[in-house]
Design a protein around this motif. Structure first.
Motif, PDB file in Angstrom:
ATOM      1  N   PRO A  11      10.993  40.804  39.469  1.00 55.20           N
ATOM      2  CA  PRO A  11      11.143  41.660  38.306  1.00 55.20           C
ATOM      3  C   PRO A  11      11.991  42.875  38.526  1.00 55.20           C
ATOM      4  CG  PRO A  11       9.079  41.714  39.294  1.00 55.20           C
ATOM      5  CD  PRO A  11       9.648  40.558  39.922  1.00 55.20           C
ATOM      6  N   PRO A  12      12.554  43.285  37.432  1.00 55.13           N
ATOM      7  CA  PRO A  12      13.132  44.602  37.480  1.00 55.13           C
ATOM      8  C   PRO A  12      12.566  46.057  38.339  1.00 55.13           C
ATOM      9  CG  PRO A  12      13.437  43.846  35.371  1.00 55.13           C
ATOM     10  CD  PRO A  12      12.379  43.047  36.092  1.00 55.13           C
ATOM     11  N   GLU A  13      11.068  46.036  38.212  1.00 58.08           N
ATOM     12  CA  GLU A  13      10.356  47.138  39.012  1.00 58.08           C
ATOM     13  C   GLU A  13      10.129  46.808  40.093  1.00 58.08           C
ATOM     14  OE1 GLU A  13       7.131  44.162  36.949  1.00 58.08           O
ATOM     15  OE2 GLU A  13       9.204  44.760  36.607  1.00 58.08           O
ATOM     16  N   GLY A  14      10.896  45.419  40.816  1.00 56.59           N
ATOM     17  CA  GLY A  14      10.373  45.207  42.146  1.00 56.59           C
ATOM     18  C   GLY A  14      11.236  45.678  43.099  1.00 56.59           C
ATOM     19  N   GLU A  15      12.523  45.405  42.854  1.00 52.03           N
ATOM     20  CA  GLU A  15      13.494  45.853  43.812  1.00 52.03           C
ATOM     21  C   GLU A  15      14.609  46.887  43.440  1.00 52.03           C
ATOM     22  OE1 GLU A  15      13.282  45.317  46.983  1.00 52.03           O
ATOM     23  OE2 GLU A  15      11.868  43.729  47.117  1.00 52.03           O
ATOM     24  N   SER A  16      14.328  47.323  42.439  1.00 54.82           N
ATOM     25  CA  SER A  16      15.311  48.357  41.774  1.00 54.82           C
ATOM     26  C   SER A  16      15.651  49.542  42.489  1.00 54.82           C
ATOM     27  CB  SER A  16      14.898  48.841  40.335  1.00 54.82           C
ATOM     28  OG  SER A  16      15.411  49.916  39.935  1.00 54.82           O
ATOM     29  N   SER A  17      17.009  49.820  42.602  1.00 51.40           N
ATOM     30  CA  SER A  17      17.484  50.869  43.386  1.00 51.40           C
ATOM     31  C   SER A  17      17.065  52.332  42.796  1.00 51.40           C
ATOM     32  CB  SER A  17      19.150  50.864  43.883  1.00 51.40           C
ATOM     33  OG  SER A  17      19.440  50.507  42.872  1.00 51.40           O
ATOM     34  N   ARG A  18      16.852  52.445  41.539  1.00 49.06           N
ATOM     35  CA  ARG A  18      16.627  53.509  40.739  1.00 49.06           C
ATOM     36  C   ARG A  18      15.348  53.766  40.909  1.00 49.06           C
ATOM     37  NH1 ARG A  18      17.469  51.468  34.782  1.00 49.06           N
ATOM     38  NH2 ARG A  18      17.184  53.568  34.180  1.00 49.06           N
ATOM     39  N   PRO A  19      15.007  55.350  40.862  1.00 47.35           N
ATOM     40  CA  PRO A  19      13.789  55.766  40.749  1.00 47.35           C
ATOM     41  C   PRO A  19      13.208  55.476  39.497  1.00 47.35           C
ATOM     42  CG  PRO A  19      15.523  57.402  40.640  1.00 47.35           C
ATOM     43  CD  PRO A  19      16.029  56.310  40.913  1.00 47.35           C
TER      44      PRO A  19
ATOM     45  N   VAL B  50       5.456  48.346  44.743  1.00 46.53           N
ATOM     46  CA  VAL B  50       5.446  49.742  44.749  1.00 46.53           C
ATOM     47  C   VAL B  50       6.864  50.309  44.205  1.00 46.53           C
ATOM     48  CG1 VAL B  50       4.083  49.867  46.638  1.00 46.53           C
ATOM     49  CG2 VAL B  50       6.539  50.190  47.102  1.00 46.53           C
ATOM     50  N   ALA B  51       6.495  51.298  43.439  1.00 43.78           N
ATOM     51  CA  ALA B  51       7.698  51.833  42.658  1.00 43.78           C
ATOM     52  C   ALA B  51       8.422  52.682  43.488  1.00 43.78           C
ATOM     53  CB  ALA B  51       7.347  52.815  41.647  1.00 43.78           C
ATOM     54  N   ASN B  52       9.760  52.917  43.107  1.00 43.28           N
ATOM     55  CA  ASN B  52      10.581  53.726  43.812  1.00 43.28           C
ATOM     56  C   ASN B  52      10.294  55.245  43.386  1.00 43.28           C
ATOM     57  OD1 ASN B  52      11.908  51.768  45.314  1.00 43.28           O
ATOM     58  ND2 ASN B  52      13.268  51.233  43.439  1.00 43.28           N
ATOM     59  N   VAL B  53       9.582  55.824  43.977  1.00 46.57           N
ATOM     60  CA  VAL B  53       9.190  57.482  43.510  1.00 46.57           C
ATOM     61  C   VAL B  53      10.188  58.284  44.139  1.00 46.57           C
ATOM     62  CG1 VAL B  53       7.471  58.948  43.790  1.00 46.57           C
ATOM     63  CG2 VAL B  53       6.779  56.753  43.624  1.00 46.57           C
ATOM     64  N   PHE B  54      10.949  58.980  43.383  1.00 40.97           N
ATOM     65  CA  PHE B  54      12.233  59.757  43.962  1.00 40.97           C
ATOM     66  C   PHE B  54      11.621  60.833  45.079  1.00 40.97           C
ATOM     67  CE2 PHE B  54      15.074  63.499  43.589  1.00 40.97           C
ATOM     68  CZ  PHE B  54      16.205  62.785  43.548  1.00 40.97           C
ATOM     69  N   PRO B  55      12.501  60.765  46.111  1.00 44.97           N
ATOM     70  CA  PRO B  55      13.919  60.163  46.302  1.00 44.97           C
ATOM     71  C   PRO B  55      13.838  58.794  47.206  1.00 44.97           C
ATOM     72  CG  PRO B  55      13.540  61.792  47.705  1.00 44.97           C
ATOM     73  CD  PRO B  55      12.380  61.864  47.131  1.00 44.97           C
ATOM     74  N   HIS B  56      12.595  58.466  47.145  1.00 42.49           N
ATOM     75  CA  HIS B  56      12.364  57.174  48.311  1.00 42.49           C
ATOM     76  C   HIS B  56      12.798  56.006  47.661  1.00 42.49           C
ATOM     77  CE1 HIS B  56      10.175  60.578  50.156  1.00 42.49           C
ATOM     78  NE2 HIS B  56       9.216  60.604  49.322  1.00 42.49           N
ATOM     79  N   LYS B  57      13.230  54.850  48.558  1.00 40.30           N
ATOM     80  CA  LYS B  57      13.440  53.553  48.146  1.00 40.30           C
ATOM     81  C   LYS B  57      12.231  52.772  48.838  1.00 40.30           C
ATOM     82  CE  LYS B  57      15.402  49.774  46.798  1.00 40.30           C
ATOM     83  NZ  LYS B  57      14.380  48.915  47.414  1.00 40.30           N
ATOM     84  N   GLY B  58      11.429  51.941  48.083  1.00 42.72           N
ATOM     85  CA  GLY B  58      10.494  51.309  48.801  1.00 42.72           C
ATOM     86  C   GLY B  58       9.668  52.123  49.639  1.00 42.72           C
TER      87      GLY B  58
ATOM     88  N   SER C  94      10.668  56.113  35.852  1.00 41.85           N
ATOM     89  CA  SER C  94      10.893  56.841  35.053  1.00 41.85           C
ATOM     90  C   SER C  94      10.332  58.368  35.235  1.00 41.85           C
ATOM     91  CB  SER C  94      10.488  56.400  33.760  1.00 41.85           C
ATOM     92  OG  SER C  94       9.228  56.009  33.655  1.00 41.85           O
ATOM     93  N   VAL C  95       9.005  58.115  35.828  1.00 40.65           N
ATOM     94  CA  VAL C  95       8.178  59.244  36.408  1.00 40.65           C
ATOM     95  C   VAL C  95       8.941  60.125  37.160  1.00 40.65           C
ATOM     96  CG1 VAL C  95       5.970  60.027  37.325  1.00 40.65           C
ATOM     97  CG2 VAL C  95       5.990  58.134  35.645  1.00 40.65           C
ATOM     98  N   SER C  96       9.667  59.268  38.213  1.00 42.07           N
ATOM     99  CA  SER C  96      10.326  59.998  39.235  1.00 42.07           C
ATOM    100  C   SER C  96      11.704  60.712  38.649  1.00 42.07           C
ATOM    101  CB  SER C  96      10.738  58.947  40.440  1.00 42.07           C
ATOM    102  OG  SER C  96       9.535  58.403  40.872  1.00 42.07           O
ATOM    103  N   ARG C  97      12.334  59.842  37.761  1.00 36.48           N
ATOM    104  CA  ARG C  97      13.446  60.640  37.152  1.00 36.48           C
ATOM    105  C   ARG C  97      13.339  61.789  36.247  1.00 36.48           C
ATOM    106  NH1 ARG C  97      14.560  55.245  35.673  1.00 36.48           N
ATOM    107  NH2 ARG C  97      14.181  55.632  33.461  1.00 36.48           N
ATOM    108  N   HIS C  98      12.276  61.690  35.747  1.00 41.93           N
ATOM    109  CA  HIS C  98      11.804  63.172  34.895  1.00 41.93           C
ATOM    110  C   HIS C  98      11.663  64.309  35.832  1.00 41.93           C
ATOM    111  CE1 HIS C  98      10.499  60.329  31.226  1.00 41.93           C
ATOM    112  NE2 HIS C  98      11.585  60.422  31.516  1.00 41.93           N
ATOM    113  N   ARG C  99      10.950  63.984  36.912  1.00 38.00           N
ATOM    114  CA  ARG C  99      10.736  64.984  38.000  1.00 38.00           C
ATOM    115  C   ARG C  99      11.951  65.318  38.465  1.00 38.00           C
ATOM    116  NH1 ARG C  99       5.690  65.073  42.194  1.00 38.00           N
ATOM    117  NH2 ARG C  99       4.764  64.688  40.348  1.00 38.00           N
TER     118      ARG C  99
END
Length: 258
Positions: A231-239, A36-44, A241-246
């Motif tokens: 993979p980078p999308e797996g455990e990244s602490s960053r939100p 699952v992606a990190n959808v801002f502001p959530h982590k996992g 891109s969709v989340s960052r834009h929002r």
């Protein structure tokens, strides 16, 4: 409940209902392990996430509350206690309420519960206690389920009851209903399709097997190997891109964000 996903992790692990003895496995889509992606502001995942054994949301049964059929899985649980649980851990929980997610046209109940061993468990007895003692947590839960598939190009999820949580008594009645559906499934009174109902504990079930049979199934499983890199999308602490834009759009609306 059986813990499938510890809090703050991203790997989409779930009980594999089509496999013998229903092990916990990571979901695969188009040949790739799912996260699952990190959808801002959530982590996992923002709770310990799992399922209640011996329940089944029957895809052939239209829920009278939601008007949609079940999602063909055990009923899901969001455990809100302070401990980060381990994958595969079995914990006793106190039911507090439920949220009715409509996931791609299917009923997907989310039970809100707390580990009975949590130091604060005695303070939680119904859904309003969560709202009072963990302000913002229920709203974050709705937001998470509404948007967690958006980074995959899917629309926002919908909810029955306008996204309002139902209380403990309602949640318990939903659990009891899904348990009845499970009993029909395990007794072969309902067609479960590809679900593998092999079990060791329901002695009057036509799917009950011996300890020797179960051991042979486990022994026949392929041996474990070294894990591939996440993979980078797996455990990244960053939100995402969709989340960052929002987030950036929201920031620009604030006076201090100019």
């Amino acid at each position: 409940m059986v813990v499938e996903v510890p809090r703050w992790t991203n790997a989409k692990m779930e009980i594999a209902t089509k496999d013998p003895l229903n092990p916990i496995k990571q979901d695969v889509k188009k040949g790739k392990l799912r996260y699952v992606a990190n959808v801002f502001p959530h982590k996992g995942y923002i709770w310990n996430y799992g399922a209640i054994p011996q329940t089944w949301e029957d895809p052939g049964h239209k829920d009278e509350n939601t008007g949609c059929c079940g999602d063909n899985d055990p009923i899901d649980v969001c455990e809100i206690g302070s401990k980060v649980c381990s994958r595969g851990e079995v914990i006793k929980v106190k039911v507090l309420g439920t949220l009715a997610l409509i996931d791609e046209g299917e009923t997907d109940w989310k039970i809100i519960a707390i580990n009975v061993e949590d130091p604060e468990a005695g303070n939680y007895n119904d859904i309003n206690d969560v709202r009072r003692l963990k302000p913002g947590y229920l709203e974050a839960t709705v937001d998470w389920f509404r948007r967690y598939k958006v980074p995959d190009g899917k629309p926002e999820n919908q909810f029955a009851f306008n996204g309002e949580f139902k209380d403990k008594d309602f949640a318990v009645s939903v659990i009891k209903s899904t348990h009845e559906h499970w009993k029909a499934l395990i007794a072969k009174k309902t067609d479960g399709g590809e679900i593998n109902c092999t079990n060791l504990t329901v002695s009057d079930s036509p799917f009950c097997c011996s300890q020797e049979c179960a051991k042979a199934t486990v022994d026949a499983a392929p041996p474990g190997k070294a894990a591939n890199p996440i993979p980078p999308e797996g455990e990244s602490s960053r939100p995402t891109s969709v989340s960052r834009h929002r987030a950036e759009a929201s920031w620009k609306e604030l006076p201090l964000g100019k």
